[in-house]
Design a protein around this motif. Structure first.
Motif, PDB file in Angstrom:
ATOM      1  N   SER A   1       0.948  -1.111   0.159  1.00  0.00           N
ATOM      2  CA  SER A   1      -0.164   0.340  -0.157  1.00  0.00           C
ATOM      3  C   SER A   1       1.033   0.915   0.403  1.00  0.00           C
ATOM      4  CB  SER A   1      -1.001   0.565   1.180  1.00  0.00           C
ATOM      5  OG  SER A   1      -0.297   0.031   1.757  1.00  0.00           O
ATOM      6  N   GLY A   2       1.787   1.057   0.428  1.00  0.00           N
ATOM      7  CA  GLY A   2       3.211   2.072   0.200  1.00  0.00           C
ATOM      8  C   GLY A   2       3.933   2.058  -0.569  1.00  0.00           C
ATOM      9  N   GLY A   3       3.242   1.113  -2.186  1.00  0.00           N
ATOM     10  CA  GLY A   3       4.396   1.733  -3.437  1.00  0.00           C
ATOM     11  C   GLY A   3       5.860   0.932  -2.872  1.00  0.00           C
ATOM     12  N   ASN A   4       5.997   0.408  -2.197  1.00  0.00           N
ATOM     13  CA  ASN A   4       7.917  -0.361  -1.890  1.00  0.00           C
ATOM     14  C   ASN A   4       7.581  -1.803  -2.211  1.00  0.00           C
ATOM     15  OD1 ASN A   4      10.221  -1.062  -1.374  1.00  0.00           O
ATOM     16  ND2 ASN A   4      10.318  -0.522   0.961  1.00  0.00           N
ATOM     17  N   THR A   5       7.346  -1.927  -3.719  1.00  0.00           N
ATOM     18  CA  THR A   5       6.495  -3.280  -3.863  1.00  0.00           C
ATOM     19  C   THR A   5       7.688  -4.717  -3.464  1.00  0.00           C
ATOM     20  OG1 THR A   5       7.154  -2.502  -6.118  1.00  0.00           O
ATOM     21  CG2 THR A   5       4.726  -2.727  -5.046  1.00  0.00           C
ATOM     22  N   LYS A   6       9.054  -3.428  -3.778  1.00  0.00           N
ATOM     23  CA  LYS A   6      10.096  -3.722  -3.620  1.00  0.00           C
ATOM     24  C   LYS A   6      10.608  -5.729  -2.397  1.00  0.00           C
ATOM     25  CE  LYS A   6      13.390  -1.302  -5.894  1.00  0.00           C
ATOM     26  NZ  LYS A   6      14.730   0.279  -5.901  1.00  0.00           N
ATOM     27  N   LEU A   7      10.071  -5.278  -1.343  1.00  0.00           N
ATOM     28  CA  LEU A   7       9.450  -6.457   0.003  1.00  0.00           C
ATOM     29  C   LEU A   7       8.512  -7.556  -0.117  1.00  0.00           C
ATOM     30  CD1 LEU A   7       9.050  -3.235   2.486  1.00  0.00           C
ATOM     31  CD2 LEU A   7      10.794  -4.232   1.846  1.00  0.00           C
ATOM     32  N   THR A   8       7.696  -7.422  -1.534  1.00  0.00           N
ATOM     33  CA  THR A   8       6.898  -8.024  -1.501  1.00  0.00           C
ATOM     34  C   THR A   8       7.254  -9.332  -2.229  1.00  0.00           C
ATOM     35  OG1 THR A   8       5.742  -7.296  -3.002  1.00  0.00           O
ATOM     36  CG2 THR A   8       4.828  -7.527  -1.158  1.00  0.00           C
ATOM     37  N   LEU A   9       8.704  -8.622  -3.322  1.00  0.00           N
ATOM     38  CA  LEU A   9       9.316  -9.020  -4.381  1.00  0.00           C
ATOM     39  C   LEU A   9       9.909 -10.032  -3.402  1.00  0.00           C
ATOM     40  CD1 LEU A   9      10.365  -9.886  -7.538  1.00  0.00           C
ATOM     41  CD2 LEU A   9      11.889  -8.504  -7.147  1.00  0.00           C
ATOM     42  N   ILE A  10      10.943  -9.809  -2.571  1.00  0.00           N
ATOM     43  CA  ILE A  10      12.345  -9.904  -1.842  1.00  0.00           C
ATOM     44  C   ILE A  10      11.710 -11.939  -1.253  1.00  0.00           C
ATOM     45  CG2 ILE A  10      13.709 -10.448  -0.304  1.00  0.00           C
ATOM     46  CD1 ILE A  10      14.386  -7.545  -1.579  1.00  0.00           C
ATOM     47  N   ILE A  11      10.323 -11.419  -0.686  1.00  0.00           N
ATOM     48  CA  ILE A  11       9.394 -11.781   0.247  1.00  0.00           C
ATOM     49  C   ILE A  11       9.055 -13.136  -0.531  1.00  0.00           C
ATOM     50  CG2 ILE A  11       7.953 -12.667   1.865  1.00  0.00           C
ATOM     51  CD1 ILE A  11       7.699  -9.838   3.002  1.00  0.00           C
ATOM     52  N   ASP A  12       8.713 -13.640  -1.730  1.00  0.00           N
ATOM     53  CA  ASP A  12       8.189 -14.225  -3.058  1.00  0.00           C
ATOM     54  C   ASP A  12       9.118 -15.537  -3.311  1.00  0.00           C
ATOM     55  OD1 ASP A  12       5.565 -13.718  -2.196  1.00  0.00           O
ATOM     56  OD2 ASP A  12       4.654 -13.024  -4.074  1.00  0.00           O
ATOM     57  N   ILE A  13      10.156 -14.655  -3.600  1.00  0.00           N
ATOM     58  CA  ILE A  13      10.669 -15.344  -3.988  1.00  0.00           C
ATOM     59  C   ILE A  13      12.058 -16.773  -3.167  1.00  0.00           C
ATOM     60  CG2 ILE A  13      13.383 -14.739  -5.060  1.00  0.00           C
ATOM     61  CD1 ILE A  13      13.085 -12.463  -6.351  1.00  0.00           C
ATOM     62  N   ILE A  14      12.455 -15.928  -2.345  1.00  0.00           N
ATOM     63  CA  ILE A  14      12.532 -17.024  -1.122  1.00  0.00           C
ATOM     64  C   ILE A  14      11.701 -17.741  -0.893  1.00  0.00           C
ATOM     65  CG2 ILE A  14      13.006 -16.541   1.814  1.00  0.00           C
ATOM     66  CD1 ILE A  14      14.463 -14.101   1.156  1.00  0.00           C
ATOM     67  N   GLY A  15      10.388 -17.320  -0.668  1.00  0.00           N
ATOM     68  CA  GLY A  15       9.261 -18.253   0.040  1.00  0.00           C
ATOM     69  C   GLY A  15       9.088 -19.778  -1.424  1.00  0.00           C
ATOM     70  N   THR A  16       8.543 -19.273  -2.237  1.00  0.00           N
ATOM     71  CA  THR A  16       8.686 -19.607  -3.580  1.00  0.00           C
ATOM     72  C   THR A  16      10.082 -20.554  -4.065  1.00  0.00           C
ATOM     73  OG1 THR A  16       6.212 -18.536  -4.244  1.00  0.00           O
ATOM     74  CG2 THR A  16       7.449 -20.119  -5.770  1.00  0.00           C
ATOM     75  N   TRP A  17      10.804 -20.000  -4.296  1.00  0.00           N
ATOM     76  CA  TRP A  17      12.487 -20.748  -5.184  1.00  0.00           C
ATOM     77  C   TRP A  17      12.860 -20.572  -4.366  1.00  0.00           C
ATOM     78  CZ3 TRP A  17      11.173 -21.233 -10.441  1.00  0.00           C
ATOM     79  CH2 TRP A  17      10.371 -20.550 -10.913  1.00  0.00           C
ATOM     80  N   GLY A  18      13.108 -20.532  -3.086  1.00  0.00           N
ATOM     81  CA  GLY A  18      13.537 -20.608  -1.621  1.00  0.00           C
ATOM     82  C   GLY A  18      13.469 -22.108  -0.980  1.00  0.00           C
ATOM     83  N   PHE A  19      11.848 -21.476  -0.819  1.00  0.00           N
ATOM     84  CA  PHE A  19      11.991 -23.545   0.132  1.00  0.00           C
ATOM     85  C   PHE A  19      10.629 -24.107  -0.608  1.00  0.00           C
ATOM     86  CE2 PHE A  19      13.356 -20.753   3.371  1.00  0.00           C
ATOM     87  CZ  PHE A  19      13.632 -20.978   4.415  1.00  0.00           C
ATOM     88  N   GLY A  20       9.408 -23.538  -1.644  1.00  0.00           N
ATOM     89  CA  GLY A  20       8.312 -24.419  -1.989  1.00  0.00           C
ATOM     90  C   GLY A  20       8.911 -25.571  -3.393  1.00  0.00           C
TER      91      GLY A  20
END
Length: 449
Positions: free
Chosen positions: A383-402
């Motif tokens: 909501s604050g426009g800093n979408t890089k945060l969610t990009l990093i989290i999703d890469i770690i979750g999906t590609w690093g673990f899932g």
């Protein structure tokens, strides 16, 4: 007294935004559920074929939803700042980007249909069935792009009831179309799986047409100020790109991960793939019920950030997250009770029905984390426009673990599909932990206007 007034205002705002959106998403999810119930009468091959085609089209849907999310973020903040020009440019900029992306997906979907379906399974009968479904459903990509961006505008302006009306009409058309086209009722030819795709295509085109009509009505009443935009300024386009690229990469990589999961399921056998396909509409329907809260987060939190009301934004975000988690736990209990009856709705073997039940059990245990991540990653942190945060989290979750866990569970440990699904879904807990840390640090709270 002041606290009571704030709570009343909060729930009134939430109701006006979240309830129509939740119902709209439920109706949209019903497209897939109705398709699966009716296609389910055609047997496991048709179920699995439509399932892999829908999985590919979900790559398009999720990518387009990234654009609509960016539109919602920007429009919400400009709306909070009472900047009509900023809202107008935000809407048209993201609309043009969404249409362009839809066309990029449409071209290979029409020219390389069988090749795309072969990525998901080596079963010839299944990928040929999926190809029949995909080439028709691909024609709905552009209407879907237009619908999503218009939806972002109407939701932000708290005109969600118009979206609900359009979804109701589209859902009814989809049901009627399935009845006539799949089984050849009335004077219509029996089209099977292609009939299901045609019914969905017609429903989406009509829904888009209705939304455009709603926009024109609201514009005539001067409730919406829109002026067609040729091209945005370089400065504004730069602002859009800074926000859109990380979120686009995030959603695309997440959806690509989901498609890799589908490839894993597709190599566990025909019954396993059919069972997973049968559960997809239920998952979409239940998650869709909480999508209203996620979208409300972007509007309610983003609007407050646009006014520099950071404490108010944080308080609202906490309330919305709490509502989502508590609500999802309640839904999980209901699903655990009802899961064993679901597989019996379809013309499938007892083994497929049993696998479907076990997958729904697994889903019920991770639902709370999926909902929390949708509200945190899909709403609050963006909501604050800093979408890089969610990009990093999703890469770690999906590609690093899932994905690594999925390959281990399926091809090294040789576990049944419901355990493969449960183990790879544990990446939701990783993402949730990281998201909560960032949420509490408040670095996501920015005014982009």
């Amino acid at each position: 007294m002041v606290l009571k007034k704030e709570n009343t205002t909060f729930y009134k705002e939430l109701k006006s935004i979240a309830v129509p959106i939740a119902l709209q998403c439920a109706f949209q999810s019903s497209f897939s559920l109705v398709d699966q119930i009716m296609v389910g009468q055609l047997g496991s091959i048709s179920i699995a074929g439509s399932g892999i085609a829908v999985k590919y089209s979900s790559l398009v849907t999720v990518t387009l939803s990234a654009i609509s999310t960016v539109a919602a973020i920007m429009i919400a903040q400009y709306w909070g700042n009472k900047d009509e020009e900023g809202m107008n440019v935000s809407f048209f900029s993201n609309l043009y980007i969404a249409i362009g992306i839809a066309i990029l997906f449409l071209i290979p979907s029409l020219g390389m249909t069988k090749d795309i379906m072969r990525i998901y399974t080596k079963d010839t009968a299944i990928y040929l069935a999926g190809a029949k479904y995909l080439w028709i459903i691909a024609l709905s990509f552009v209407p879907m792009a237009i619908t999503m961006v218009i939806s972002a505008l109407l939701r932000t302006l708290e005109k969600s009831k118009w979206l609900l009306y359009g979804s109701i009409v589209a859902m009814m058309l989809n049901i009627v179309g399935n009845y006539f086209f799949i089984f050849g009722n009335g004077s219509c030819p029996e089209m099977g799986i292609e009939g299901a795709a045609l019914a969905t295509l017609i429903a989406r085109v009509v829904e888009m047409s209705l939304q455009i009509g709603f926009i024109l009505v609201l514009k005539k009443k001067k409730q919406i100020i829109l002026k067609p935009l040729v091209l945005p300024s370089k400065a504004f386009l730069k602002k859009v790109i800074i926000i859109v690229l990380p979120i686009l990469a995030c959603e695309f990589l997440w959806s690509l991960g989901e498609n890799i999961y589908a490839g894993i399921y597709g190599r566990l056998g025909r019954d396993a793939l059919a069972a997973m396909t049968l559960t997809s509409p239920v998952q979409g329907l239940l998650i869709g019920l909480f999508s209203g809260v996620s979208v409300a987060t972007v509007v309610m939190v983003g609007g407050r950030l646009g006014k520099d009301d950071y404490e108010g934004a944080y308080a609202v975000a906490r309330k919305l997250l709490k509502i989502g988690v508590i609500g999802s736990l309640g839904i999980s209990i209901i699903l655990l009770i009802c899961a064993r009856f679901y597989g019996r709705l379809f013309n499938v073997t007892e083994e497929v029905s049993q696998l479907t039940c076990y997958i729904l059990y697994s889903f019920s245990f991770v639902l709370f984390a999926k909902i929390a991540n949708m509200i945190l990653g899909g709403g609050i942190l963006r909501s604050g426009g800093n979408t890089k945060l969610t990009l990093i989290i999703d890469i770690i979750g999906t590609w690093g673990f899932g994905i690594p866990l999925g390959f281990l569970a399926a091809f090294i440990w040789h576990l049944p599909i419901y355990l493969v699904y449960f183990i790879l879904s544990l990446e939701e807990l990783v993402r949730l932990g990281l998201s909560l840390i960032l949420f509490k640090k408040r670095k996501w709270m920015k005014n982009i206007t």
